[in-house]
Scaffold this motif. Sequence first.
Motif, PDB file in Angstrom:
ATOM      1  N   ILE A   1       0.855  -1.192   0.000  1.00  0.00           N
ATOM      2  CA  ILE A   1       0.000   0.000   0.000  1.00  0.00           C
ATOM      3  C   ILE A   1       0.890   1.241   0.000  1.00  0.00           C
ATOM      4  O   ILE A   1       1.665   1.461   0.945  1.00  0.00           O
ATOM      5  N   HIS A   2       0.817   2.022  -1.047  1.00  0.00           N
ATOM      6  CA  HIS A   2       1.607   3.250  -1.132  1.00  0.00           C
ATOM      7  C   HIS A   2       0.935   4.357  -0.323  1.00  0.00           C
ATOM      8  O   HIS A   2      -0.290   4.510  -0.352  1.00  0.00           O
ATOM      9  N   VAL A   3       1.744   5.135   0.402  1.00  0.00           N
ATOM     10  CA  VAL A   3       1.225   6.236   1.211  1.00  0.00           C
ATOM     11  C   VAL A   3       1.672   7.549   0.569  1.00  0.00           C
ATOM     12  O   VAL A   3       2.853   7.899   0.611  1.00  0.00           O
ATOM     13  N   ASN A   4       0.722   8.235  -0.044  1.00  0.00           N
ATOM     14  CA  ASN A   4       0.998   9.529  -0.682  1.00  0.00           C
ATOM     15  C   ASN A   4       0.561  10.647   0.252  1.00  0.00           C
ATOM     16  O   ASN A   4      -0.555  10.625   0.790  1.00  0.00           O
ATOM     17  N   ILE A   5       1.437  11.611   0.452  1.00  0.00           N
ATOM     18  CA  ILE A   5       1.157  12.693   1.384  1.00  0.00           C
ATOM     19  C   ILE A   5       0.977  14.007   0.632  1.00  0.00           C
ATOM     20  O   ILE A   5       1.777  14.355  -0.236  1.00  0.00           O
ATOM     21  N   VAL A   6      -0.087  14.722   0.983  1.00  0.00           N
ATOM     22  CA  VAL A   6      -0.308  16.078   0.475  1.00  0.00           C
ATOM     23  C   VAL A   6      -0.140  17.023   1.659  1.00  0.00           C
ATOM     24  O   VAL A   6      -0.930  16.994   2.611  1.00  0.00           O
ATOM     25  N   GLY A   7       0.913  17.831   1.606  1.00  0.00           N
ATOM     26  CA  GLY A   7       1.128  18.831   2.654  1.00  0.00           C
ATOM     27  C   GLY A   7       0.316  20.067   2.339  1.00  0.00           C
ATOM     28  O   GLY A   7       0.524  20.690   1.296  1.00  0.00           O
ATOM     29  N   ILE A   8      -0.601  20.413   3.212  1.00  0.00           N
ATOM     30  CA  ILE A   8      -1.500  21.541   2.953  1.00  0.00           C
ATOM     31  C   ILE A   8      -1.081  22.736   3.806  1.00  0.00           C
ATOM     32  O   ILE A   8      -0.922  22.618   5.029  1.00  0.00           O
ATOM     33  N   GLY A   9      -0.838  23.860   3.167  1.00  0.00           N
ATOM     34  CA  GLY A   9      -0.408  25.060   3.885  1.00  0.00           C
ATOM     35  C   GLY A   9       0.911  25.583   3.345  1.00  0.00           C
ATOM     36  O   GLY A   9       1.457  25.065   2.364  1.00  0.00           O
ATOM     37  N   LEU A  10       1.433  26.597   4.005  1.00  0.00           N
ATOM     38  CA  LEU A  10       2.703  27.199   3.611  1.00  0.00           C
ATOM     39  C   LEU A  10       3.698  27.083   4.764  1.00  0.00           C
ATOM     40  O   LEU A  10       3.307  27.117   5.933  1.00  0.00           O
ATOM     41  N   PRO A  11       4.993  26.939   4.447  1.00  0.00           N
ATOM     42  CA  PRO A  11       5.999  26.818   5.513  1.00  0.00           C
ATOM     43  C   PRO A  11       6.018  28.009   6.460  1.00  0.00           C
ATOM     44  O   PRO A  11       6.322  27.860   7.647  1.00  0.00           O
ATOM     45  N   LYS A  12       5.683  29.205   5.964  1.00  0.00           N
ATOM     46  CA  LYS A  12       5.674  30.382   6.846  1.00  0.00           C
ATOM     47  C   LYS A  12       4.466  30.378   7.775  1.00  0.00           C
ATOM     48  O   LYS A  12       4.444  31.082   8.792  1.00  0.00           O
ATOM     49  N   GLY A  13       3.424  29.594   7.420  1.00  0.00           N
ATOM     50  CA  GLY A  13       2.275  29.397   8.285  1.00  0.00           C
ATOM     51  C   GLY A  13       1.313  30.562   8.340  1.00  0.00           C
ATOM     52  O   GLY A  13       1.362  31.498   7.533  1.00  0.00           O
ATOM     53  N   GLY A  14       0.421  30.500   9.343  1.00  0.00           N
ATOM     54  CA  GLY A  14      -0.597  31.531   9.527  1.00  0.00           C
ATOM     55  C   GLY A  14      -1.331  31.290  10.829  1.00  0.00           C
ATOM     56  O   GLY A  14      -1.253  30.212  11.418  1.00  0.00           O
ATOM     57  N   PRO A  15      -2.071  32.294  11.326  1.00  0.00           N
ATOM     58  CA  PRO A  15      -2.830  32.145  12.572  1.00  0.00           C
ATOM     59  C   PRO A  15      -4.059  31.249  12.368  1.00  0.00           C
ATOM     60  O   PRO A  15      -4.478  31.003  11.240  1.00  0.00           O
ATOM     61  N   ILE A  16      -4.627  30.767  13.472  1.00  0.00           N
ATOM     62  CA  ILE A  16      -5.793  29.885  13.424  1.00  0.00           C
ATOM     63  C   ILE A  16      -7.022  30.672  13.876  1.00  0.00           C
ATOM     64  O   ILE A  16      -7.132  31.041  15.057  1.00  0.00           O
ATOM     65  N   PRO A  17      -7.952  30.960  12.972  1.00  0.00           N
ATOM     66  CA  PRO A  17      -9.158  31.712  13.359  1.00  0.00           C
ATOM     67  C   PRO A  17     -10.009  30.906  14.340  1.00  0.00           C
ATOM     68  O   PRO A  17     -10.106  29.685  14.239  1.00  0.00           O
ATOM     69  N   LEU A  18     -10.622  31.605  15.275  1.00  0.00           N
ATOM     70  CA  LEU A  18     -11.583  30.987  16.177  1.00  0.00           C
ATOM     71  C   LEU A  18     -12.958  31.109  15.524  1.00  0.00           C
ATOM     72  O   LEU A  18     -13.419  32.234  15.256  1.00  0.00           O
ATOM     73  N   GLN A  19     -13.595  29.993  15.247  1.00  0.00           N
ATOM     74  CA  GLN A  19     -14.858  29.993  14.530  1.00  0.00           C
ATOM     75  C   GLN A  19     -15.920  30.795  15.268  1.00  0.00           C
ATOM     76  O   GLN A  19     -16.072  30.682  16.484  1.00  0.00           O
ATOM     77  N   GLY A  20     -16.627  31.621  14.503  1.00  0.00           N
ATOM     78  CA  GLY A  20     -17.698  32.437  15.073  1.00  0.00           C
ATOM     79  C   GLY A  20     -17.228  33.737  15.682  1.00  0.00           C
ATOM     80  O   GLY A  20     -18.023  34.488  16.247  1.00  0.00           O
ATOM     81  N   THR A  21     -15.926  34.016  15.598  1.00  0.00           N
ATOM     82  CA  THR A  21     -15.373  35.268  16.148  1.00  0.00           C
ATOM     83  C   THR A  21     -14.409  35.873  15.131  1.00  0.00           C
ATOM     84  O   THR A  21     -14.093  35.273  14.102  1.00  0.00           O
ATOM     85  N   ASN A  22     -13.925  37.057  15.453  1.00  0.00           N
ATOM     86  CA  ASN A  22     -12.900  37.709  14.628  1.00  0.00           C
ATOM     87  C   ASN A  22     -11.518  37.575  15.257  1.00  0.00           C
ATOM     88  O   ASN A  22     -10.584  38.272  14.865  1.00  0.00           O
ATOM     89  N   ASN A  23     -11.393  36.689  16.238  1.00  0.00           N
ATOM     90  CA  ASN A  23     -10.133  36.513  16.965  1.00  0.00           C
ATOM     91  C   ASN A  23      -9.384  35.278  16.484  1.00  0.00           C
ATOM     92  O   ASN A  23      -9.931  34.445  15.740  1.00  0.00           O
ATOM     93  N   TYR A  24      -8.132  35.177  16.927  1.00  0.00           N
ATOM     94  CA  TYR A  24      -7.296  34.035  16.565  1.00  0.00           C
ATOM     95  C   TYR A  24      -6.925  33.253  17.826  1.00  0.00           C
ATOM     96  O   TYR A  24      -6.949  33.788  18.941  1.00  0.00           O
ATOM     97  N   MET A  25      -6.585  31.992  17.631  1.00  0.00           N
ATOM     98  CA  MET A  25      -6.189  31.137  18.744  1.00  0.00           C
ATOM     99  C   MET A  25      -4.879  31.662  19.355  1.00  0.00           C
ATOM    100  O   MET A  25      -3.960  32.041  18.625  1.00  0.00           O
ATOM    101  N   LYS A  26      -4.843  31.653  20.704  1.00  0.00           N
ATOM    102  CA  LYS A  26      -3.659  32.138  21.404  1.00  0.00           C
ATOM    103  C   LYS A  26      -3.141  31.062  22.357  1.00  0.00           C
ATOM    104  O   LYS A  26      -3.882  30.179  22.783  1.00  0.00           O
ATOM    105  N   ASP A  27      -1.850  31.163  22.688  1.00  0.00           N
ATOM    106  CA  ASP A  27      -1.281  30.216  23.640  1.00  0.00           C
ATOM    107  C   ASP A  27      -1.528  30.697  25.069  1.00  0.00           C
ATOM    108  O   ASP A  27      -2.189  31.728  25.284  1.00  0.00           O
ATOM    109  N   LYS A  28      -0.994  29.984  26.043  1.00  0.00           N
ATOM    110  CA  LYS A  28      -1.247  30.314  27.451  1.00  0.00           C
ATOM    111  C   LYS A  28      -0.660  31.656  27.863  1.00  0.00           C
ATOM    112  O   LYS A  28      -1.071  32.252  28.865  1.00  0.00           O
ATOM    113  N   ASP A  29       0.314  32.162  27.065  1.00  0.00           N
ATOM    114  CA  ASP A  29       0.915  33.459  27.362  1.00  0.00           C
ATOM    115  C   ASP A  29       0.215  34.611  26.648  1.00  0.00           C
ATOM    116  O   ASP A  29       0.657  35.758  26.739  1.00  0.00           O
ATOM    117  N   GLY A  30      -0.861  34.285  25.896  1.00  0.00           N
ATOM    118  CA  GLY A  30      -1.623  35.321  25.197  1.00  0.00           C
ATOM    119  C   GLY A  30      -1.094  35.657  23.829  1.00  0.00           C
ATOM    120  O   GLY A  30      -1.546  36.614  23.187  1.00  0.00           O
TER     121      GLY A  30
END
Length: 339
Positions: free
Chosen positions: A218-247
Amino acid sequence: MFRFANPEFLYLLFILPVLLAVYVYAYLQKRKAIKRLGNPKILSQLMPEVSPKRQFLKFWFIFGAVAAIIFVIAGPQFGSKLETVKRQGVEIMVCLDVSNSMLAEDVSPNRLEKSKQMLSKLTDGFTDDKVGLIVFAGDAFTQLPITSDYISAKMFLTSINPSMVSAQGTSIGAAINLAARSFTPNETSDKTIVLITDGENHEDDAIGAASAAAEKGIHVNIVGIGLPKGGPIPLQGTNNYMKDKDGNVVITMLNEQMCQEIAAAGKGMYVRADNTNSALKALQKEIDKMKKTELDSKVYSEYDEQFQLVAWIALFLLIVELLIFDRKNRIFRKVKIFS
């Protein structure tokens, strides 16, 4: 169970009362015309070959034939059947990452929606292949067992969202192991796993799982989705982004090195999906190279066509109507079948 495949054509049945009304009107007008000429009983003796009952009977044969033809057009269906269709194709298990990081918008409209769009277009290119769908985050679940029902596959795709898997994370190894167990047993066609992920939060032995799958062919083909520089993660239903424990706003980046290592262990291909269709074309090309063999695909049809009997009835009524003449045959004038 009985139904009509095209019930909208049953509205044509409203033609029947109109047809009956036209016949009754024409019959009454004809009687009035005869009465203007004289006594109908005397006139009937002057026209011994005329048979009103023949004309009446011919009308009802036409009436019945029109009704039967309308039912044929509506497509009567009854019962059920299970068909086995022979197909030349391959088997493909798709594993789709639905972790929260897949909501990042570094690819448009976001990683998850881009993945769903790509898979929908990939499915459009399938003809005789089988496809299954697994969603994973912290756990992996079978969303659609392997099937040739592409309509269901696309339907399930539209409903996928991160809330489907409560445990967050990215258990790529669990998804590969589940996919490897999901193929049709004893099938000789080529099998492949198409895994779409951003490679973040790697938690288990994905490389070992990919290597074990490759040992089974069984061959395992991987599709990497996104960009190496990345981006923030939107919080659904808000205009804010996910934050870590330090804010601080969390930036999710494509772990391209991890994806490449998994693909290499699974003897498959790695491709990055960005805002172009390059990843889709690469996947299609890879699948086209796979060995296609005969697949037994059972197709369940809940309804079976039953129009044939009604069509034969319509044909019989039309033939009988043609064989009945408006007037009596001189040879059989004394036969009292119709008058």
